[in-house]
Design an enzyme around this catalytic site. Structure first.
Site, PDB file in Angstrom:
ATOM      1  CD  GLU A 126      -2.580 -51.713   6.143  1.00  0.00           C
ATOM      2  OE1 GLU A 126      -3.354 -52.646   6.342  1.00  0.00           O
ATOM      3  OE2 GLU A 126      -1.932 -51.169   7.063  1.00  0.00           O
ATOM      4  N   GLY A 258      -6.646 -43.453  10.982  1.00  0.00           N
ATOM      5  CA  GLY A 258      -6.273 -43.058  12.334  1.00  0.00           C
ATOM      6  C   GLY A 258      -4.783 -43.073  12.543  1.00  0.00           C
ATOM      7  CD  GLU A 261      -0.146 -51.628  10.604  1.00  0.00           C
ATOM      8  OE1 GLU A 261      -0.515 -52.623   9.954  1.00  0.00           O
ATOM      9  OE2 GLU A 261      -0.861 -50.618  10.750  1.00  0.00           O
ATOM     10  CG  ASN A 262       4.217 -46.941   8.169  1.00  0.00           C
ATOM     11  OD1 ASN A 262       3.644 -47.494   7.256  1.00  0.00           O
ATOM     12  ND2 ASN A 262       3.856 -45.746   8.612  1.00  0.00           N
ATOM     13  CG  HIS A 294      -4.702 -50.947  16.743  1.00  0.00           C
ATOM     14  ND1 HIS A 294      -5.666 -51.916  16.781  1.00  0.00           N
ATOM     15  CD2 HIS A 294      -4.300 -50.865  15.441  1.00  0.00           C
ATOM     16  CE1 HIS A 294      -5.846 -52.412  15.562  1.00  0.00           C
ATOM     17  NE2 HIS A 294      -5.029 -51.783  14.736  1.00  0.00           N
ATOM     18  CD  GLU A 295      -1.962 -48.137  14.212  1.00  0.00           C
ATOM     19  OE1 GLU A 295      -1.306 -48.864  13.433  1.00  0.00           O
ATOM     20  OE2 GLU A 295      -3.208 -48.022  14.119  1.00  0.00           O
ATOM     21  CG  HIS A 298      -0.696 -53.472  13.718  1.00  0.00           C
ATOM     22  ND1 HIS A 298      -1.250 -54.657  13.281  1.00  0.00           N
ATOM     23  CD2 HIS A 298      -1.667 -52.532  13.541  1.00  0.00           C
ATOM     24  CE1 HIS A 298      -2.483 -54.445  12.850  1.00  0.00           C
ATOM     25  NE2 HIS A 298      -2.765 -53.167  13.005  1.00  0.00           N
TER      26      HIS A 298
END
Length: 853
Positions: A126, A258, A261-262, A294-295, A298
């Site tokens: 990304e 940081g 989110e793959n 957070h990840e 996602h």
């Protein structure tokens, strides 16, 4: 090297892809300087683009070995940015494009695409890194399932989805969920796993792994617990269940961001995974929990539903930030979390909105998309979603989200799609509300009031200053959470939300016995600047009596800003109202310790510069620093006894445990220690440094000593104790920059860049020194301009190696227009020097052009 004069990409020019992808098969033959990537991509013409079209495939820094269509060799001639296959060479229906390319992970210092970090292969795709791996339509609205084979002698080989086969020298993975190329991930190296399991609400068992380098496996307990709490919370709060049989996290030392989110294989900066009480602070633990959440969140808000194009980046990032803020508030103290979020918003996003880098939550154009991973896209968009939730109410918010997930699962969506589910759920017309996405700038909300015959009227006016490309701003929808208090402290109007839609609007409250004291913008219900004439007595009253925790804290902060403003501009001494109000807070044991810690903390020097500039004054960094130092000394003297009692009372007995209560007590104890150090010559701080059994108190005590120009011996002892731990040593570097005397900052930072352990190609270490420069406000803006020159020198040096990090660090200059002419001249000269550097990347080139206007 990227072209420094790229084309501008605009939202208005968006067109659907000419071809869609049905499936992707990749084979990697890993080698440090000669990795071969074999791709087979099944294309189908897009019905949304009828007719015959060329096929454009993105590709950078690739050596094409061969290419074919349906097995027939293709005479492909790539340019610097990719490969165009003429329509005449394409079949009318579905076809398979195959290619073999060679790439060099070892020399990929930009850390985009496939690269090597301390012997480990890893990826970061990304926003547009996949084009450095193979030729592909590298855009988020092209989604497909991926099958991946990786050939390597590495002990551990990972990719997206679930494992399907493995043997000596290879592993195969399949991700059944269609995804855009930016979510592709690959990791191969000598790793060990910290493994656990999670049972979903439907009863499926999911294997959880956190992969780290040997020796770090004992630092993963907290991250694993945070992951399991996130999975439970997302099921209970949003009804979202994990959708694969395995979830992997990998900790990487060299990483520009940081975390990422793959799908099924999150790749994290190691600083947001690894933690022990001895090596991580309370703030580190809180950030780890938030970023893990957070990840993971996602998976649905970003992966299962992604963004149609990069202009819609806020769709996935703003919503996911809002969700991780909700999660952290539920796990910890909601009022304290709200204070933290607003402090972050004001420190990062408000200054962005007030300068040359201002842009809408959904930008209309860009040259380099990496430059728009900003506080506006993340934090401000989260505030916009919070306003939307407040306006429709929690039940309709949940109904709208359920519709969003069911309607757009597997799609690449837009802001219009997002707002439409709320309109369809609630019947509201959100046309005006959409301006929060399209208009840049922070609205200023001014208030006047009338009182007559038991009727209290509030007159609100909203205005947003011009921003680059947007000279005029129509009024927005602003939800104003309001409460009214009687002079005795009783609440006569519990929190109610006023919905402002006009440039000027009044609200009446009748039948009141006495003139009330208003508590406006409770819980910071909108990201605006509130302007209302008030007195120190009224602010002290709200600090003591407001039933809204955020506004209670806000009253104290406004009081501190008033005091500091008078000290800076008039040379005034701090008045008793503020000092006595702080004394009451310090002695009020009914308050959350974490809340008291924030209430006792002074506004930052940068915050004061912003405040003075907003009031029409030119901020003097040296004068702000001197006034803040004097006020801190006055607080230490006035509250001496209460602070000593607090420092003793907040000592947490027993071994360290990270929880919200203990973290709050340590924060309050350290805030007391910071003041006491000014009057006890560091005696308590030295004792705490020697006795601390956790990094929070050890590092906090060291910071206190450095702040008074002491602590040289403790600083050396810290380095001897922790020299083997790269993450702890990042703190050692940063602390010296933050606490350096203003006239010594540039020399201190320059000396640190000559330290044997300063690895400037590692983003964490670079940020630890050069990224911390602007946080030392008076030092960075020292009249000599030495810190400006030092940062510019290093950005020029870093840019050819890692343009993404160099561009992001250039935002240190974003507030340059608020200072005096001499400082403006110094910064303008450095920006011009960067701008005219031969071979400048498009990342840094765009940023310096925008900064210079």
């Amino acid at each position: 090297m990227k072209d420094a004069s790229p084309q501008t990409v605009t939202l208005a020019d968006y067109q659907p892809p000419t071809h869609l992808v049905e499936q992707v098969a990749l084979t990697f033959q890993l080698s440090p300087r000669a990795t071969r990537v074999l791709s087979q991509i099944r294309f189908v013409p897009n019905p949304a683009r009828p007719g015959a079209h060329d096929l454009r495939l993105d590709g950078e820094d690739l050596r094409l070995i061969r290419a074919s269509i349906d097995g027939a060799p293709l005479d492909a001639r790539p340019d610097d940015r990719g490969l165009t296959i003429p329509a005449a060479a394409l079949p009318a229906g579905p076809f398979t494009f195959a290619a073999e390319v060679e790439i060099s992970p070892e020399t990929n210092t930009a850390l985009e695409g496939l690269y090597i970090s301390r012997g480990m292969y890893c990826t970061q795709c990304e926003a547009e890194g996949f084009r450095k791996i193979t030729f592909y339509p590298d855009r988020p609205d092209v989604m497909a399932p991926f099958t991946v084979r990786i050939e390597s002698d590495a002990p551990v080989i990972l990719s997206n989805g679930d494992p399907t086969s493995a043997g000596p020298g290879f592993a195969e993975w399949h991700d059944p969920w269609p995804k855009p190329s930016y979510l592709f991930a690959l990791v191969a190296g000598n790793l060990v796993s910290h493994t656990d399991f999670f049972r979903t609400a439907s009863g499926r068992q999911v294997e959880l792994n956190i992969w780290v380098r040997p020796g770090d496996e004992g630092k993963c307990d907290y991250a694993m617990g945070a992951l399991k709490r996130s999975m439970t919370w997302d099921e209970e709060t949003y009804g979202r269940e994990y959708d694969l049989d395995i979830f992997n996290i990998v900790a990487v030392d060299d990483f520009n961001m940081g975390a990422m989110e793959n799908k099924g294989l999150n790749i994290f900066n190691s600083k947001y995974v690894l933690a022990l009480p001895e090596t991580a602070t309370d703030d580190d633990f809180a950030r780890i929990e938030a970023i893990i959440a957070h990840e993971y969140f996602h998976n649905w808000t970003g992966n299962r539903i992604t963004c149609r194009d990069w202009f819609q980046l806020c769709l996935k990032e703003g919503l996911t930030v809002f969700r991780d803020q909700q999660f952290s508030a539920d796990m910890r103290s909601a009022p304290v979390k709200r204070i933290e979020d607003v402090l972050t918003l004001r420190a990062r996003q408000f200054r962005e909105d007030a300068g040359p880098l201002a842009h809408p939550v959904r930008p209309g154009m860009y040259q380099e998309i990496n430059n728009f991973y900003t506080a506006t896209v993340y934090e401000k968009c989260a505030e916009v979603i919070g306003m939307l939730k407040r306006l429709v109410g929690p039940q309709d918010y949940r109904r709208a989200l359920d519709l969003y997930f069911s309607r757009h699962d597997g799609q690449a969506a837009t802001i219009e799609d997002w707002l439409k589910v709320f309109e369809d759920t609630t019947g509201r017309d959100l046309t005006q509300f959409k301006r929060w996405y399209t208009d840049a700038g922070t609205p200023r909300l001014s208030v006047e009031e009338d009182w007559k015959d038991g009727c209290y009227t509030l007159h609100f006016t909203q205005e947003t200053a011009p921003t680059p490309g947007q000279p005029e701003k129509p009024p927005r929808v602003i939800p104003i959470a309001l409460g009214l208090l009687n002079p005795n402290g009783d609440e006569v109007l519990p929190t109610a939300t006023l919905e402002m839609t006009e440039a000027r609007q009044s609200f009446r409250f009748e039948g009141l016995a006495t003139r009330p004291i208003p508590s406006i913008l409770r819980d910071f219900s909108a990201p605006v600047v509130l302007e209302r004439a008030s007195t120190p007595e009224e602010r002290a009253f709200l600090l003591a009596h407001d039933t809204d925790p955020f506004n209670r804290w806000e009253a104290g902060r406004a009081l501190a800003k008033d005091v500091l403003s008078h000290m800076v501009t008039e040379g005034a001494a701090p008045g008793p109202e503020y000092l006595d109000a702080l004394l009451r807070v310090a002695r009020d044991d009914s308050l959350d310790p974490a809340f008291r810690a924030y209430a006792l903390r002074l506004p930052s020097e940068d915050d004061m510069a912003h405040t003075l500039h907003a009031a029409g004054r030119t901020p003097d960094p040296a004068a702000i620093h001197a006034a803040r130092e004097r006020l801190a000394g006055a607080i230490a003297t006035h509250l001496r006894g209460a602070l000593a009692d607090l420092h003793a009372a907040m000592a947490v007995p027993g071994p360290y445990v990270h929880d919200a209560r203990g973290a709050g007590q340590r924060a309050l104890g350290l805030q007391a220690l910071a003041y006491l150090t000014r009057i006890d010559n560091g005696a308590r701080a030295r004792a705490q440094f020697a006795e601390a059994d956790n990094m929070t108190e050890e590092l906090g005590a060291l910071a206190c000593l450095l702040s008074i120009g002491a602590g040289a011996g403790e600083l050396d002892a810290f380095a001897r104790r922790w020299g083997h731990d790269r993450l702890v040593m990042d703190k050692w570097f940063t602390l010296q920059v933050l606490e350096a005397a203003p006239d010594r900052l540039a020399d201190t930072a320059a000396a640190l860049t000559r330290h044997p352990d300063f690895d400037w190609k590692n983003p964490n270490r670079f940020r630890a020194v050069l990224g911390a420069l602007s946080a030392n406000h008076a030092g960075f803006h020292h009249a000599s301009g030495a810190a400006y020159r030092l940062l510019a020198d290093w950005l020029i040096r870093l840019d050819p190696v890692n343009p993404q990090t160099a561009a992001r660090m250039s935002t240190a200059f974003e507030t340059w227009t608020r200072y005096d002419a001499d400082r403006q001249g110094l910064i303008r000269a450095e920006l011009a020097r960067i701008r005219t550097t031969p071979g400048l990347s498009r990342d840094l080139g765009e940023m310096t052009a925008r900064l210079l206007g």
